[in-house]
Design an enzyme around this catalytic site. Sequence first.
Site, mmCIF file in Angstrom:
data_model
loop_
_atom_site.group_PDB
_atom_site.id
_atom_site.type_symbol
_atom_site.label_atom_id
_atom_site.label_comp_id
_atom_site.label_asym_id
_atom_site.label_seq_id
_atom_site.Cartn_x
_atom_site.Cartn_y
_atom_site.Cartn_z
ATOM 1 N N LEU A 1 0.837 -1.192 0.000
ATOM 2 C CA LEU A 1 0.000 0.000 0.000
ATOM 3 C C LEU A 1 0.872 1.240 0.000
ATOM 4 O O LEU A 1 1.919 1.262 0.645
ATOM 5 C CB LEU A 1 -0.863 0.043 1.267
ATOM 6 C CG LEU A 1 -2.039 -0.908 1.370
ATOM 7 C CD1 LEU A 1 -2.707 -0.759 2.726
ATOM 8 C CD2 LEU A 1 -3.044 -0.622 0.268
ATOM 9 N N GLU B 1 -10.727 1.181 7.337
ATOM 10 C CA GLU B 1 -10.522 0.275 8.474
ATOM 11 C C GLU B 1 -9.117 0.477 9.054
ATOM 12 O O GLU B 1 -8.239 0.998 8.386
ATOM 13 C CB GLU B 1 -10.741 -1.189 8.071
ATOM 14 C CG GLU B 1 -9.798 -1.686 7.013
ATOM 15 C CD GLU B 1 -10.323 -2.964 6.357
ATOM 16 O OE1 GLU B 1 -10.222 -4.004 6.996
ATOM 17 O OE2 GLU B 1 -10.811 -2.896 5.219
ATOM 18 N N LYS C 1 -5.312 -0.138 10.143
ATOM 19 C CA LYS C 1 -4.251 -0.953 9.550
ATOM 20 C C LYS C 1 -3.558 -1.713 10.681
ATOM 21 O O LYS C 1 -2.884 -1.114 11.518
ATOM 22 C CB LYS C 1 -3.248 -0.083 8.803
ATOM 23 C CG LYS C 1 -2.223 -0.914 8.064
ATOM 24 C CD LYS C 1 -1.383 -0.092 7.142
ATOM 25 C CE LYS C 1 -0.506 -0.980 6.255
ATOM 26 N NZ LYS C 1 0.264 -1.977 6.993
ATOM 27 N N GLU D 1 -4.550 -10.041 7.433
ATOM 28 C CA GLU D 1 -3.417 -9.806 8.317
ATOM 29 C C GLU D 1 -3.472 -10.780 9.494
ATOM 30 O O GLU D 1 -4.515 -10.912 10.144
ATOM 31 C CB GLU D 1 -3.538 -8.363 8.831
ATOM 32 C CG GLU D 1 -2.270 -7.760 9.314
ATOM 33 C CD GLU D 1 -1.468 -7.029 8.230
ATOM 34 O OE1 GLU D 1 -1.806 -7.125 7.022
ATOM 35 O OE2 GLU D 1 -0.485 -6.396 8.606
ATOM 36 N N LYS E 1 -9.894 2.764 1.111
ATOM 37 C CA LYS E 1 -9.982 2.139 -0.215
ATOM 38 C C LYS E 1 -11.188 2.671 -0.945
ATOM 39 O O LYS E 1 -12.267 2.769 -0.335
ATOM 40 C CB LYS E 1 -10.164 0.619 -0.074
ATOM 41 C CG LYS E 1 -8.961 -0.070 0.474
ATOM 42 C CD LYS E 1 -9.224 -1.552 0.663
ATOM 43 C CE LYS E 1 -7.969 -2.164 1.255
ATOM 44 N NZ LYS E 1 -8.166 -3.514 1.715
ATOM 45 N N CYS F 1 20.463 12.712 48.516
ATOM 46 C CA CYS F 1 20.752 13.038 49.924
ATOM 47 C C CYS F 1 21.868 12.189 50.520
ATOM 48 O O CYS F 1 22.287 12.440 51.645
ATOM 49 C CB CYS F 1 19.489 12.893 50.765
ATOM 50 S SG CYS F 1 18.995 11.176 51.005
ATOM 51 N N CYS G 1 15.450 13.552 52.718
ATOM 52 C CA CYS G 1 15.922 13.599 51.327
ATOM 53 C C CYS G 1 15.180 14.699 50.572
ATOM 54 O O CYS G 1 13.946 14.697 50.510
ATOM 55 C CB CYS G 1 15.690 12.245 50.670
ATOM 56 S SG CYS G 1 16.048 12.230 48.908
HETATM 57 O O1 I6G Z 1 -1.217 -4.424 4.010
HETATM 58 C C1 I6G Z 1 -2.512 -4.138 4.003
HETATM 59 C C2 I6G Z 1 -3.173 -3.902 5.180
HETATM 60 C C3 I6G Z 1 -4.513 -3.618 5.185
HETATM 61 C C4 I6G Z 1 -3.207 -4.087 2.773
HETATM 62 C C5 I6G Z 1 -4.579 -3.783 2.778
HETATM 63 C C6 I6G Z 1 -5.215 -3.547 4.010
HETATM 64 O O2 I6G Z 1 -6.513 -3.252 3.980
HETATM 65 C C7 I6G Z 1 -7.162 -2.989 5.179
HETATM 66 N N1 I6G Z 1 -5.243 -3.733 1.619
HETATM 67 C C8 I6G Z 1 -4.589 -3.961 0.477
HETATM 68 C C9 I6G Z 1 -5.342 -3.865 -0.793
HETATM 69 C C10 I6G Z 1 -3.248 -4.272 0.479
HETATM 70 N N2 I6G Z 1 -2.547 -4.335 1.618
HETATM 71 C C11 I6G Z 1 -2.522 -4.519 -0.772
#
Ligand code: I6G
Length: 668
Positions: A84, A115, A117, A175, A291, A412, A433
Amino acid sequence: MTSTDVKAEIEQLRHQLNQHNYYYYVLDDPRIPDSEYDRLMGQLQQLEAQNPQLITSSSPTQRVGAEPLKAFTQITHAVPMLSLDNAFSVEEMADFERRIQDRLKTSDSITMAIEPKLDGLAISLRYENGELVTAATRGDGTTGEDVTQNVRTIDCIPLTLLRDDYPEVLEVRGEIFMPKKGFNKLNQRALTAAEKTFANPRNAAAGSLRQLDPRITATRPLSFFSYGTGETSVPVGESHSQIMAALKNWGLPVSPELTVRTGQQSLKATYDAIASQREDLPYDIDGVVFKVDDLKQQQKLGFVSRAPRWAIAWKFPAQEELTTVEAIEFQVGRTGSITPVARLKPVFVGGVTISNATLHNMGEVRRKDVRAGDTVFIRRAGDVIPEVVRVLSERRVENALPVKLPESCPVCGSDIIRPEGEAVARCSGGLFCAAQRKEAIKHFASRKAMDIDGLGDKIIEQLVDQGLIHSPADLYQLGADQLSSLERMGDKSAKNLVDALEQSKETTLNRFIYALGIREVGEATARNLAIEFKTLEAIREASDEQLQSTPDVGPVVASYIKSFFEQSHNNEVVNSLVAAGIRWPAIEIDDSESPVSGKTFVLTGSLSRPRSEYKELLLEAGAKVAGSVSKNTDYLVAGEKAGSKLARAESLGVEVLDENTLLEFLAE
Ligand code: I6G
């Protein structure tokens, strides 16, 4: 049972377990207690043990970590895993939207899905015919490592998708992260076992996922949120938000914070809202992702190099930076605690310049092995005091010596002692002190204590340094002429301060007790002591046992209170303060029929008004409010989702009230 019956029973149990996983992990709304879930799992395990030919790799029983691997194999992503672009300011965010509008040839605001990260690792999960077949790390974006066996041990990642309307091929991108609580527990466990700890939840998640032995991964508290798709055999939505809703329906966890917004102001407000929640979220985040929601617009925008043009991560200001330790010094606190502090080459972290970082205590110094001259990572999390995260040992200078706790107080010269069982070393000088004196007087004058307007830290430091005051009692002997001789203090301010001192004499018993700065006696305990004993004399003379009948006062706090009043110099100060005219209204002995007066309440669970509000009402009505349930508790007020306190109250036979009954009591 016939073999068809057994098969049907097994399938039914698997379906039930998957469904309950969904309620628990995706909807955050468990429908059965853990014990019931365990019972279903036990039943399934038993049936499978008796019929091993019916075991499938996607059965909920098959999460327990497969045999160790020699090395990870590579997986080529069907659709590349991108990265990103980042933005760091309102201006960069405005540029991002302007670029999109230019490309789409529109001046309308663009609707964005937003949202947090997460600070974890990107992963691609491939489902075929509803079953998890592979899981791969991002790697270089084209090829990643096959971590399928490890990912299968993560409870919130479904091994099979729910419902039957999923596409034949569904690649889910998201993630993997370690929630803060799990991270702390893991590090605590490592410390106890004298093993290496992880520097942060991200490293812990990465280390846990890249284990060759899946049985180790299975013991790590990993979690997952989806944030998009890779290859799908059919389109799964017309917008990002629709795709996320579809994934959620198929049993995949998505961020509960996901929202859709239009217009720069609204985008900024959402960023601010997420940033302000950052410390309270159960996982680490390092920014907010925006996005373009509409997929047709996304397609028109396409990609530049390795990042989509339709997405951006608005990062929070960096909160970890490298700098060097110029010296390690020792600070003396109000109660004599000796705290090692790293004096740093000034460094800009998370929006402010940091030149000191606490090292907490000698145990911490030793664990992190911080030495003067070291290059260190500094972290500043929200409003928390900056701290040294770790030393970059490869940059250690020659002759850097380990830090030693001084034998005598740097202020002290009194002996430093380390009471048995305590992590903190203390100066034994007490109010002899100057450092402790300064801190004690600052505490005495502070807003929640005697609230002496205009008596700031700098003035107190000058007064102590010039020998004009030795204890809080001396404050009340100061005249305007002495005060006006201080730096940055004119005649007018000196006179105002004398007036403020005079005004502060009119106080309450609880403020006065709190102002004395007895160890572990905070505002709430001081208030409880005042209500319990009604007079200063009664507190001074109370036995250990009597003190412990006060809510939230256990043996340790009781011993601190007793030993405070056993020391003659403390009693002299208290007597001089009273002689100087400090006074408070008598606390009436309430023998009315009020159902709350004199009773000890504990509040728990979610109530319709803030707990602090009820606490105030109760205290006004003469009740005591404690933080934990004990045999001294009269009533537990339990709202929804009351947890361990309710269980404890029930086991001790403490009466439990609901919110309405409390209101009735208060009305009386
Ligand atoms: O590394 C990322 C974290 C969160 C992302 C992501 C993301 O969306 C909440 N969205 C995309 C499209 C990509 N990496 C490529």
